[in-house]
Design a protein around this motif. Sequence first.
Motif, short mmCIF file in Angstrom:
data_model
loop_
_atom_site.label_atom_id
_atom_site.label_comp_id
_atom_site.label_asym_id
_atom_site.label_seq_id
_atom_site.Cartn_x
_atom_site.Cartn_y
_atom_site.Cartn_z
N UNK A 78 -12.51 8.64 -4.15
CA UNK A 78 -11.21 9.52 -3.82
C UNK A 78 -10.70 7.91 -3.84
N UNK A 79 -11.21 6.37 -3.28
CA UNK A 79 -10.44 5.69 -3.30
C UNK A 79 -9.92 4.79 -4.56
N UNK A 80 -10.56 5.56 -5.82
CA UNK A 80 -10.17 4.54 -7.27
C UNK A 80 -10.00 6.18 -8.35
N UNK A 81 -10.42 7.02 -7.92
CA UNK A 81 -9.74 8.21 -9.56
C UNK A 81 -8.23 8.00 -9.27
N UNK A 82 -7.76 8.34 -8.84
CA UNK A 82 -6.09 8.11 -8.72
C UNK A 82 -5.62 7.30 -9.96
N UNK A 83 -5.95 6.16 -9.24
CA UNK A 83 -5.63 4.97 -10.27
C UNK A 83 -6.18 4.94 -11.81
N UNK A 84 -7.25 5.16 -11.79
CA UNK A 84 -8.03 5.63 -13.61
C UNK A 84 -7.26 6.43 -13.44
N UNK A 85 -7.16 8.15 -12.88
CA UNK A 85 -6.56 8.81 -13.72
C UNK A 85 -4.46 8.69 -15.02
N UNK A 86 -3.85 7.66 -13.39
CA UNK A 86 -2.45 7.02 -14.00
C UNK A 86 -2.92 6.09 -14.68
N UNK A 87 -3.47 5.01 -14.32
CA UNK A 87 -3.04 3.91 -15.09
C UNK A 87 -3.86 4.13 -16.22
N UNK A 88 -5.07 5.38 -16.78
CA UNK A 88 -6.20 4.47 -17.61
C UNK A 88 -5.96 5.43 -18.40
N UNK A 89 -6.14 7.55 -17.88
CA UNK A 89 -6.10 8.38 -18.73
C UNK A 89 -4.84 8.56 -19.18
N UNK A 90 -3.65 8.51 -17.90
CA UNK A 90 -2.05 9.24 -19.40
C UNK A 90 -1.61 7.75 -19.37
N UNK A 91 -2.25 6.49 -19.61
CA UNK A 91 -1.97 5.46 -20.40
C UNK A 91 -2.75 5.27 -21.72
N UNK A 92 -3.35 5.63 -22.07
CA UNK A 92 -4.28 5.81 -23.88
C UNK A 92 -3.66 5.59 -24.44
N UNK A 93 -2.75 5.66 -24.65
CA UNK A 93 -2.41 4.76 -26.20
C UNK A 93 -3.50 4.40 -27.41
N UNK A 94 -3.80 6.03 -27.85
CA UNK A 94 -4.81 4.83 -29.05
C UNK A 94 -5.78 4.46 -28.28
#
Length: 331
Positions: free
Chosen positions: A278-294
């Motif tokens: 819960x502490x870090x999941x949102x950051x992962x979704x926002x900055x990694x999964x949503x910005x995969x760009x390859x």
Amino acid sequence: MKRFLGVVVVLAAAYGLWHFKLKPAPEYLSVGGDAGLVISHKTAGGEFVENTLEGFRESLKMDVGAIEIDVHVVKDGAVVLHHDPVLSSYNCFAKDDDTRLIVAQQTVAQLAALDCHSHKIGKDYEISTLDALLEIYAQTDMSDTILLEVKVWDELIENNPVHVGLNVADMHYNDAHVAERVYSVLRKHPQVQNVQFNTFSRSLLLALRAQKMPEEAFTFGLLYKGHYAPHWMAPLALVLRKECYDSCWAPDYAEVRQWMRYNQISTFIPNFPQLDNILFGRGFRTHILAQKDGLKIYPWTLNEPKDWAKYQATDFDGILTDYPKGFLEWQ
């Protein structure tokens, strides 16, 4: 004291939402579909003795797409297969033996002379070289990617309580030397090109890339767990009843995504439990999964059906598991 207890209460409440991020399939059943890149982690280190030629040969027989190994540069400049920087009763000697040997300070001959025993698998094993592994690999069609995790200094080594009393500086050599020695082995096998370098050390990753020749096809991936932050993560470790060394890490996914983009690193290998937090999941979704760009994302290390089910339900590109045979049978 009141402030500390307040933090504990808040974190305890957060723990109640711990698994909100990644949802497994019902009853941890496989839903089928594309498994992505199945990576035999540490040469199937849960099914065979990790980082051994036996585990490598057996992994080559499996329907995996990549085999991950860990390597250290040692005293005589050779490159050996091993995960931990220190040999102890944890990974080599008898349980009642208090010997601790720093891998980097041994020669190949000294390491080969050891009678090591894997307590996890229950078998004796020998410490082998990268050169010997590549000789085996070169006799195959070389379609399985080798993920080569190169070990040097990082925060995981520095803060490991197992290393108390030892000089961490003795556990590694400088980045340029390590890169040069690893390349010297690979270049003895010029036909071997299907290799990706992985490391927690950003400086080593850039040193490896700087020494790559234009005609070489090697790629690069960043292993990531964030920064060791016991000053504010210790209450959470207390609530979870886990060792701080395992749990007191704070990832900054915005910062690491920016760094990878700036340095053109196209593979990200994050710590899986942090993604389900819960502490870090949102950051992962926002900055990694949503910005995969390859960007390719291969989480580590997923060894149980409940985690395999969450992997299936998330936009990952590959999976590192110590149990590739088990995962493939489950899949």
